[in-house]
Design a protein around this motif. Structure first.
Motif, PDB file in Angstrom:
ATOM      1  N   ALA A 153       0.830  -1.198   0.000  1.00  0.00           N
ATOM      2  CA  ALA A 153       0.000   0.000   0.000  1.00  0.00           C
ATOM      3  C   ALA A 153       0.868   1.252   0.000  1.00  0.00           C
ATOM      4  CB  ALA A 153      -0.916  -0.014   1.218  1.00  0.00           C
ATOM      5  N   LYS A 154       1.929   1.211   0.770  1.00  0.00           N
ATOM      6  CA  LYS A 154       2.826   2.357   0.869  1.00  0.00           C
ATOM      7  C   LYS A 154       3.619   2.522  -0.426  1.00  0.00           C
ATOM      8  CE  LYS A 154       6.718   2.060   3.024  1.00  0.00           C
ATOM      9  NZ  LYS A 154       7.721   1.758   4.055  1.00  0.00           N
ATOM     10  N   VAL A 155       4.118   1.405  -0.920  1.00  0.00           N
ATOM     11  CA  VAL A 155       4.987   1.403  -2.090  1.00  0.00           C
ATOM     12  C   VAL A 155       4.256   1.921  -3.326  1.00  0.00           C
ATOM     13  CG1 VAL A 155       6.006  -0.237  -3.733  1.00  0.00           C
ATOM     14  CG2 VAL A 155       6.598  -0.360  -1.311  1.00  0.00           C
ATOM     15  N   GLN A 156       2.977   1.560  -3.418  1.00  0.00           N
ATOM     16  CA  GLN A 156       2.196   1.914  -4.590  1.00  0.00           C
ATOM     17  C   GLN A 156       2.242   3.416  -4.910  1.00  0.00           C
ATOM     18  OE1 GLN A 156      -1.778   0.502  -4.185  1.00  0.00           O
ATOM     19  NE2 GLN A 156      -1.837  -0.332  -6.237  1.00  0.00           N
ATOM     20  N   ASP A 157       2.203   4.217  -3.865  1.00  0.00           N
ATOM     21  CA  ASP A 157       2.192   5.670  -4.067  1.00  0.00           C
ATOM     22  C   ASP A 157       3.485   6.174  -4.691  1.00  0.00           C
ATOM     23  OD1 ASP A 157      -0.255   5.662  -2.907  1.00  0.00           O
ATOM     24  OD2 ASP A 157       0.479   6.147  -0.893  1.00  0.00           O
ATOM     25  N   TYR A 158       4.560   5.453  -4.444  1.00  0.00           N
ATOM     26  CA  TYR A 158       5.870   5.946  -4.886  1.00  0.00           C
ATOM     27  C   TYR A 158       6.325   5.319  -6.198  1.00  0.00           C
ATOM     28  CZ  TYR A 158       6.368   7.994  -0.274  1.00  0.00           C
ATOM     29  OH  TYR A 158       6.196   8.735   0.848  1.00  0.00           O
ATOM     30  N   LEU A 159       5.599   4.262  -6.605  1.00  0.00           N
ATOM     31  CA  LEU A 159       6.100   3.424  -7.689  1.00  0.00           C
ATOM     32  C   LEU A 159       6.373   4.199  -8.977  1.00  0.00           C
ATOM     33  CD1 LEU A 159       6.798   0.509  -7.467  1.00  0.00           C
ATOM     34  CD2 LEU A 159       4.639  -0.068  -8.537  1.00  0.00           C
ATOM     35  N   ASP A 160       5.553   5.202  -9.270  1.00  0.00           N
ATOM     36  CA  ASP A 160       5.738   5.907 -10.546  1.00  0.00           C
ATOM     37  C   ASP A 160       6.980   6.793 -10.547  1.00  0.00           C
ATOM     38  OD1 ASP A 160       4.660   7.560  -8.727  1.00  0.00           O
ATOM     39  OD2 ASP A 160       3.174   8.495 -10.052  1.00  0.00           O
ATOM     40  N   GLU A 161       7.599   6.960  -9.386  1.00  0.00           N
ATOM     41  CA  GLU A 161       8.849   7.718  -9.358  1.00  0.00           C
ATOM     42  C   GLU A 161      10.036   6.844  -9.739  1.00  0.00           C
ATOM     43  OE1 GLU A 161       9.494   9.880  -5.736  1.00  0.00           O
ATOM     44  OE2 GLU A 161       7.341  10.261  -5.526  1.00  0.00           O
ATOM     45  N   PHE A 162       9.790   5.552  -9.845  1.00  0.00           N
ATOM     46  CA  PHE A 162      10.866   4.637 -10.195  1.00  0.00           C
ATOM     47  C   PHE A 162      10.492   3.858 -11.451  1.00  0.00           C
ATOM     48  CE2 PHE A 162      10.587   4.868  -5.488  1.00  0.00           C
ATOM     49  CZ  PHE A 162      11.684   5.700  -5.294  1.00  0.00           C
ATOM     50  N   PRO A 163      10.604   4.500 -12.615  1.00  0.00           N
ATOM     51  CA  PRO A 163      10.200   3.799 -13.841  1.00  0.00           C
ATOM     52  C   PRO A 163      11.034   2.540 -14.038  1.00  0.00           C
ATOM     53  CG  PRO A 163      11.346   5.851 -14.337  1.00  0.00           C
ATOM     54  CD  PRO A 163      11.098   5.848 -12.883  1.00  0.00           C
ATOM     55  N   GLY A 164      10.389   1.520 -14.576  1.00  0.00           N
ATOM     56  CA  GLY A 164      11.078   0.249 -14.783  1.00  0.00           C
ATOM     57  C   GLY A 164      10.784  -0.750 -13.677  1.00  0.00           C
ATOM     58  N   PHE A 165      10.287  -0.258 -12.548  1.00  0.00           N
ATOM     59  CA  PHE A 165       9.952  -1.167 -11.449  1.00  0.00           C
ATOM     60  C   PHE A 165       8.449  -1.461 -11.467  1.00  0.00           C
ATOM     61  CE2 PHE A 165      13.943   0.596 -10.061  1.00  0.00           C
ATOM     62  CZ  PHE A 165      14.568  -0.490  -9.498  1.00  0.00           C
ATOM     63  N   TYR A 166       8.128  -2.692 -11.316  1.00  0.00           N
ATOM     64  CA  TYR A 166       6.728  -3.109 -11.335  1.00  0.00           C
ATOM     65  C   TYR A 166       6.452  -3.981 -10.127  1.00  0.00           C
ATOM     66  CZ  TYR A 166       7.322  -1.859 -16.204  1.00  0.00           C
ATOM     67  OH  TYR A 166       7.610  -1.197 -17.348  1.00  0.00           O
ATOM     68  N   VAL A 167       5.203  -3.992  -9.731  1.00  0.00           N
ATOM     69  CA  VAL A 167       4.828  -4.888  -8.647  1.00  0.00           C
ATOM     70  C   VAL A 167       4.033  -6.039  -9.220  1.00  0.00           C
ATOM     71  CG1 VAL A 167       3.366  -5.157  -6.641  1.00  0.00           C
ATOM     72  CG2 VAL A 167       4.914  -3.229  -6.782  1.00  0.00           C
ATOM     73  N   GLN A 168       4.473  -7.218  -8.910  1.00  0.00           N
ATOM     74  CA  GLN A 168       3.813  -8.421  -9.394  1.00  0.00           C
ATOM     75  C   GLN A 168       3.137  -9.081  -8.201  1.00  0.00           C
ATOM     76  OE1 GLN A 168       4.317 -10.486 -12.679  1.00  0.00           O
ATOM     77  NE2 GLN A 168       2.540 -11.379 -11.690  1.00  0.00           N
ATOM     78  N   ALA A 169       1.824  -9.251  -8.328  1.00  0.00           N
ATOM     79  CA  ALA A 169       1.102  -9.855  -7.217  1.00  0.00           C
ATOM     80  C   ALA A 169       1.195 -11.370  -7.320  1.00  0.00           C
ATOM     81  CB  ALA A 169      -0.350  -9.429  -7.234  1.00  0.00           C
TER      82      ALA A 169
END
Lengths: 604, 424
Positions: free
Chosen positions: A129-145
């Motif tokens: 939940a926390k990471v999701q907000d920041y994810l777009d600041e790190f292009p190339g990183f994706y979250v895989q459920a």
């Protein structure tokens, strides 16, 4: 002047055109690399992990299920410069670890900057939940459920096993090519044995994306996509309440409890003590916990019901009795004097018949019985005669499921040992052995080795009056499913069914007036049992053994209890077995004094 | 007065047909680039490149009509004036121009902008043809050569001021015209050798190895030939000149050339040089073209060109779309069309009755060839990335009009070839 210059220029022009066409032919038609690179560029391969099959107990209580977990993946090609300090703060790792992870990732054999690569696994859902907000600041990183295993109760660990990332060795050995690095696979217990049923089928979605990684719909309208198929649910025969109660009783003891439903071979509980909470071996703390548990000197990962090989002790006398009756060397009414000159005995009895001998666990009686069986006078030579007798004896004993793997649906089952003539030839390095060398077999000592699951199966055989179903944990694969075919097959012993009534009577007698009378008896039901006290090297206490089934007619539970270093079978083992039977048959126990006796007594 | 417009019988319809084919294919390709399956699009939409390109094409037909209506003698007569006007515009660009994509080479006219450097091509072609066509012109005359060189270098320099390296070096294509009109092939050979040595300079890290090798080669030539004093001196002078060239080239590379051009040159000689950085364009371009296979992925089905993996794909890298969506077959078609056009232009140039028209014809052929070779060459990694458009395919009004004007002035001259006095 200037003759031929037109032609030279024409030649140069055409030459360039031809060179281009040749070069184009090379990169477009002959070289497939570019097509692959293009796919890597524009086609995002998204793996859909199926949810692993759930595991239920016999009363539809959920004992293994899945919780969501999130992995952080990275496509290096898309990574732009980013604020590493912030990254470390968000993902709670140190700068060093960040560098280390990049290095390790790039060192992997299958690493490609065009493909999503595992960067960090198992962020808990709170992190996500926390990471999701920041994810777009790190292009190339994706979250895989994906999902991780959770267990409903802190018990049954050794039977359930655990799920963890596939090891490099197993990956190399996997010829099905189903697994990839980072995949999770059942490593022991049911999770490993039923891996094929539980894992389901992975799905793949191909998505188009542009250079910024923004998705542009599905590739060829999803023509190549496959849906993930969830794993099959497993219904076990385990009664999780009984299981937990058994673990509660075994607390602080080493040993095992195996309870079986005789009519089906379904395992009702499979307690291995000491054990651990299966939830310790899930999620991101797997590695550290695994190290702790596997280094524990009490060996909680050692699955005693299947792997611990013990001498069976006096419970083996019933098998001897059945064998002797089948060989017609005795009848149920045969009386033998309790001559304690060769072998010691206990209790006040002098000249019992077979039932009485079992009830009082008379050692000289069974010494005599075994001699009658091994030395039947088929051959004049006492050595040769014993060989013939032992081979015959071995055949009967093996038919009870001793000395071989029963084939339970768990890995790492041990065989135990039922000696053959060849075994003694090897042991004595010659054929010069006879009954007097091997008579300890008579009372379940000597070279015999059995595992607790075989003892419980033995109790089930007597409960069934001569046959058994291979003990198994899973009674149904899928809702309304069936167990594996090998568990639907009835196995017969070599003993006529009619002889078993003697064993049943004797075992009833054990509980009502014999060695087990005080703690094993229940008020509302006829319990049949047999004690065993297995010799242990002093100063260690003997092992306490008890097998039982109940009720006498149409039994619904057969049980074996083996408590290491706890003295006489009539004490710890008989108490635990009777409490388990009471709990299973009536849902509760009404004998707090026995329960307290089991829990508080150190059996020293 | 003759009816200037009524030359339909004499117009070279083969060229016109090739022109229409190329322009149409170009337009369809630009649509393929902007096409987005997920968006509601109208091929005519003026907010899209395809819509605007259609407008440019329509304007081209007006330009063609104008070229045909104007008296054929206008082009030769007013060559200097046109050239002067374009030079003036080029001078204005740094003052009133606006910057697009790092190059300040545009002059805005309301919603549209023009790139004067594009029009410098046909203007220079006209003025060079006029000089070559003038009475008593001799190519081996040093004065003539100096004049011609000056006429090329001035617009080149002005365009270099706009930092538009690509368009500037297009003017080198006039060397081919001079060659056809009598320039000694020695100069061309020297030019090619210089280019070769230049590449060697880039490949060989330490130029002293290169210098040593050259001294060695010349020493061997001296040793095995007649060892006269004159010959030894001449050869030594030659070696010295080459070494000095290397030194100066090295100096230019390291100190004069903008870093991005230097990197591009390095990237060219070493295809593995920084594939994700300076070579990103070429890497992606080759991936796009290479993934096309024999028949391509199909019209509008390209993934690389559609999703912006290839930068500047409407303009400089338009050939990627052809390569990706139509495969080798598409490449063959486009290259064959260009080859046919080039051969046709040479054929037309050769049938002219005066030198002005012939030299102009060769200018057209050379400029088209240069654009064709450099543009496609760079998309497949055979030339450094030099941003010049592929004629009729690359998006943009100025370049389309420039090529149209170049081609149709030739066709206009050709249509009237029987009316001119033979002056060859």
């Amino acid at each position: 002047m200037n003759q031929g210059r037109k032609e030279i220029l024409q030649f140069v022009f055409l030459l360039v055109g031809v060179i281009f066409l040749i070069k184009l032919f090379f990169i477009q038609v002959l070289d497939n690399r570019y097509a692959e690179l293009a796919d890597g560029n524009a086609i995002l391969r998204q793996v859909e992990y199926p949810s692993r099959g759930l595991i239920y107990d016999r009363n539809q209580k959920l004992i293994a299920f899945n919780s969501p977990e999130y992995d952080l993946e990275v496509i290096m090609k898309d990574v732009k410069r980013f604020d590493s300090e912030k990254f470390c703060a968000v993902f709670e790792i140190s700068q060093e670890e960040l560098r280390k992870r990049f290095k390790e990732m790039k060192a992997r054999k299958e690493y490609s900057p065009y493909k999503p690569t595992l960067f960090m696994n198992q962020l808990s859902s709170i992190d996500f939940a926390k990471v999701q907000d920041y994810l777009d600041e790190f292009p190339g990183f994706y979250v895989q459920a994906r999902t991780t295993r959770s267990y409903g109760a802190p018990s049954l660990a050794n039977a359930l096993g655990y799920v963890s990332e596939i090891s490099k060795d197993n990956l190399a050995r996997d010829e099905s090519k189903i697994y990839k690095q980072g995949d999770y696979v059942g490593q022991s217990g049911i999770e490993a044995f039923y891996e094929e049923q539980l894992r389901g089928k992975r799905g793949v979605r191909f998505k188009l994306r542009n250079v910024k990684g923004i998705e542009k719909g599905s590739f060829k309208s999803g023509e190549y996509d496959t849906l993930s198929v969830p794993g099959q649910n497993l219904i076990t025969g385990i009664d999780i309440d009984l299981q937990q109660y058994g673990e509660y009783l075994m607390n602080g003891k080493a040993g095992s409890i195996v309870a079986i439903e005789p009519s089906s071979g379904e395992i009702l509980s499979l307690v291995s003590g000491p054990s651990y909470d299966p939830n310790l071996l899930t999620g991101r703390n797997y590695s550290s916990n695994f190290k702790l548990i596997s280094n524990d000197t009490l060996k909680p990962l050692f699955n005693r019901p299947l792997m611990a090989q013990y001498r069976p002790g006096s419970i083996f006398k019933i098998a001897q009795a059945m064998t002797a009756l089948q060989e017609k060397v005795i009848t149920p009414d045969t009386r033998i004097r309790c001559d304690r000159s060769i072998i010691n005995c206990h209790g006040a009895h002098t000249n019992e018949d077979l039932r009485g001998a079992i009830a009082n666990s008379c050692n000289p009686y069974f010494h005599n019985v075994l001699r009658r069986m091994l030395n039947q006078g088929v051959v004049d030579d006492p050595f040769g005669d014993t060989r013939v007798g032992l081979a015959e004896w071995n055949k009967h004993i093996m038919s009870f499921g001793f000395g071989k793997k029963l084939g339970i649906d768990l890995p790492n089952e041990k065989e135990g040992l039922v000696p053959t003539p060849e075994y003694y030839d090897r042991a004595y390095r010659s054929q010069a052995w006879k009954f007097s060398n091997i008579y300890s077999l008579a009372i379940g000592e000597g070279e015999n080795l059995v595992v607790p699951i075989q003892m419980a199966n033995f109790a089930a055989i007597i409960a069934n009056r001569g046959h058994y179903y291979t003990p198994h944990l899973v009674k149904a694969i899928g809702e309304n499913g069936k167990p594996l075919p090998q568990y639907r097959e009835r196995h017969y012993t070599t003993i006529d069914s009619s002889y078993f009534i003697v064993a049943v009577d004797a075992m009833q007698k054990v509980v009502e007036e014999g060695t087990g009378q005080y703690r094993a008896r229940l008020a509302d039901v006829i319990v049949c049992g047999k004690t065993g006290t297995v010799q242990n090297a002093p100063p260690l206490f003997d092992h306490s053994v008890f097998i039982a089934f109940a009720p006498r007619d149409n039994p619904t539970i057969a049980i074996s209890v083996y408590v290491e270093d706890a003295g006489q079978g009539a004490r710890a083992a008989a108490s635990i077995a009777s409490l388990m039977i009471e709990k299973y048959l009536f849902g509760q126990t009404k004998r707090p004094h026995i329960e307290q006796y089991v829990l508080n007594n150190k059996f020293e | 007065m003759r009816n200037e417009a009524d030359i339909s019988g004499k117009l070279d319809w083969v060229t016109v047909l090739l022109y229409i084919l190329l322009v149409s294919l170009g337009w369809i390709n630009i649509y393929a680039v902007v096409y987005d399956a997920n968006a509601v699009q109208n091929i005519w939409d003026l907010s899209l490149n395809s819509g605007r390109q259609l407008l440019f094409i329509a304007a081209s037909f007006i330009i063609i009509l104008a070229i045909i209506i104007v008296d054929m003698r206008f082009y030769e007569t007013f060559a200097y004036l046109i050239y002067g006007a374009v030079l003036f515009m080029l001078l204005l660009v740094p003052v009133i121009g606006k910057e697009v994509g790092g190059n300040k080479s545009w002059i805005g006219f309301g919603a549209f902008s023009l790139q004067p450097s594009e029009f410098a091509k046909f203007a220079t072609a006209l003025v060079i043809a006029k000089i070559i066509g003038s009475v008593g012109f001799k190519m081996d005359n040093l004065r003539s050569q100096a004049t011609l060189l000056a006429l090329i270098v001035v617009p080149m320099a002005l365009i270099l001021l706009q930092k538009d390296f690509g368009t500037a070096i297009v003017f080198a294509s006039f060397l081919l015209v001079f060659y056809r009109e009598g320039m000694s092939p020695f100069l061309l050979i020297v030019g090619v050798s210089m280019a070769f040595i230049a590449i060697l300079t880039l490949i060989v890290e330490n130029q002293w190895y290169l210098n040593g090798a050259i001294v060695l080669v010349f020493a061997i030539i001296v040793f095995f030939g007649k060892r006269t004093v004159k010959r030894i001196l001449t050869l030594s002078a030659g070696a010295l000149i080459i070494i000095l060239t290397i030194q100066s080239f090295d100096y230019v590379i390291n100190n004069v050339l903008p870093v991005r051009h230097k990197k591009r040159l390095e990237a060219l000689v070493n295809p593995n040089f920084d594939p994700m950085g300076i070579n990103w364009n070429v890497t992606q371009s080759k991936i796009a073209i290479g993934s096309g296979g024999f028949m391509g992925k199909g019209f509008l089905k390209g993934t690389q060109t559609k999703f912006d993996f290839v930068p500047e794909q409407s303009t400089d890298f338009i050939f990627c779309t052809i390569g990706e969506e139509h495969g080798w077959f598409g490449s063959l078609t486009v290259i064959t069309l260009f080859m046919t056009l080039l051969m046709r232009v040479i054929f037309i140039a050769e049938r002219q009755k005066n030198r002005f028209a012939r030299a102009y014809g060769y200018s057209v052929a050379s400029i088209f060839f240069f654009h064709f070779a450099v543009n496609i060459g760079m998309t497949i990694g055979l030339f450094p990335v030099i941003g010049i458009p592929l004629p009729f395919f690359s998006y943009g009004g100025s370049s389309l009009w420039s090529f149209t004007i170049l081609l149709f002035i030739l066709l206009k001259l050709d249509a009237h070839r029987s009316q001119v006095l033979q002056r060859i």
